[in-house]
Design an enzyme around this catalytic site. Structure first.
Site, short mmCIF file in Angstrom:
data_model
loop_
_atom_site.label_atom_id
_atom_site.label_comp_id
_atom_site.label_asym_id
_atom_site.label_seq_id
_atom_site.Cartn_x
_atom_site.Cartn_y
_atom_site.Cartn_z
N CYS A 79 1.16 -1.01 -0.63
CA CYS A 79 0.17 -0.05 0.12
C CYS A 79 0.71 1.32 -0.01
O CYS A 79 -0.04 2.25 -0.55
CB CYS A 79 -1.01 0.20 1.43
N HIS A 138 -3.31 7.01 1.90
CA HIS A 138 -3.64 5.89 1.57
C HIS A 138 -4.80 5.69 1.98
O HIS A 138 -5.06 5.79 3.41
CB HIS A 138 -2.43 4.47 2.34
N ASN A 157 -10.08 -0.55 -0.55
CA ASN A 157 -8.64 -0.09 -0.36
C ASN A 157 -8.56 -0.84 -1.82
O ASN A 157 -8.12 -1.95 -2.04
CB ASN A 157 -7.94 -0.87 0.94
#
Length: 325
Positions: free
Chosen positions: A115, A252, A282
């Site tokens: 990520c 993020h 996500n």
């Protein structure tokens, strides 16, 4: 004395056509729309079609970023793809993207920091530009994370989605002050001791197969909110800025509670926080550029704004960037 800064010339994104809403997931696992929204803020995510590869998503995003910049592949010296879900073990997805774009010059490679991949890619591209290795870089975050999910595990399958976004970065001479446009500073960290908290149990060397995501959700949440502080404070120390100076915080997009907790800890007003996790879930390395694209296209982020980016991913890896748009 003037310096070379990496300035964003263009931005583009792509989301697969299929939208998977919470209500549909509730028909497959023991969950509900209320449960998912309350704990994650996610309402829907996009899922790549059968046969739709990470490189396909990346190419769509790259073409839109190039068009937004008024550039073609002839202007690009380097392609960097941040991804955890490559098309193949090798060659790199970046090389595949290079081929699909019809680019036969320059170089291409992948970055794997889960990520945090876009921040790692941004730092790498910026360093290459400032070193004179590349004049213009196509940086892409692209993921088909749905292919790493156990769709019977409600603790992970509700969290992730697929997508891609890209930026065209170009070296421009700037006065060399903190008011410069472009990437002002980046800071990266990692700590491999936390591997068991978020990982995929598969790989060519260990199992000769692709595994599934495993996550200790509470531990990831605790570390995610705590770890971003050091890299953001480093950014402030280098530039002389503080949270009061930030126009937009684009973190993020993992979980709305992590986003809100991070903003609160950094002292950034909620009105300055860009959130797209409700629509995208996500999307790992694609999440920050996807959020940037939304906020630029809807007019929130404007020329001259000071943007704080941050991310944490499996490994653990984490990082920050300060960028003047």
């Amino acid at each position: 004395m003037s310096v070379i800064r990496s300035v964003v010339e263009g931005l583009g994104s792509y989301l697969p056509e299929r939208v998977l809403k919470n209500a549909e997931l509730a028909q497959k696992v023991d969950t509900s729309d209320d449960w998912i929204v309350q704990r994650t803020g996610i309402r829907e995510r996009h899922i790549a079609a059968e046969g739709e590869l990470t490189s396909d998503l990346a190419v769509h995003a790259a073409e839109r970023a190039l068009a937004d910049a008024g550039r073609t592949v002839a202007d690009i010296d380097l392609i960097v793809v941040a991804t955890t879900t490559p098309d193949d073990t090798f060659p790199s997805t970046a090389v595949t993207v290079q081929r699909k774009l019809g680019m036969t010059h320059g170089a291409a490679f992948d970055i794997q920091a889960v990520c945090s991949g876009f921040i790692y890619g941004l730092s790498t591209a910026d360093a290459m530009i400032r070193a004179g290795v590349a004049r213009r870089v196509l940086l892409i975050g692209a993921e088909t994370f749905s292919r790493l999910l156990d769709w019977n595990d409600r603790s992970t399958c509700v969290l992730f989605g697929d997508g891609a976004a890209a930026v065209v970065l170009a070296g421009e001479a700037q006065p060399g002050t903190r008011e410069d446009r472009g990437v002002l500073t980046t800071h990266l960290r990692s700590d491999g001791r936390h591997r068991e908290k978020l990982y995929v149990d598969g790989g060519p060397s260990s199992s000769e197969r692709v595994g599934k995501v495993h996550m200790e959700g509470r531990e990831v949440f605790r570390h995610a909110v705590g770890m971003i502080t050091d890299v953001v404070e480093d950014a402030y120390r280098v530039t002389g800025y503080s949270s009061d100076d930030i126009d937009w915080f684009v973190p993020h997009q993992a979980n709305v509670r992590i986003i809100d907790g991070s903003a609160q800890k950094l002292g950034i007003a909620e009105a300055k926080v860009v959130k797209t996790v409700d629509r995208h879930g996500n999307t790992s390395a694609a999440s920050i550029p996807l959020a940037l694209d939304v906020a630029v296209k809807d007019g929130r982020i404007a020329r001259g704004d000071l943007i704080l980016l941050d991310a944490m991913g499996g490994g653990f890896t984490w990082g920050s960037a300060l960028v003047r748009w």
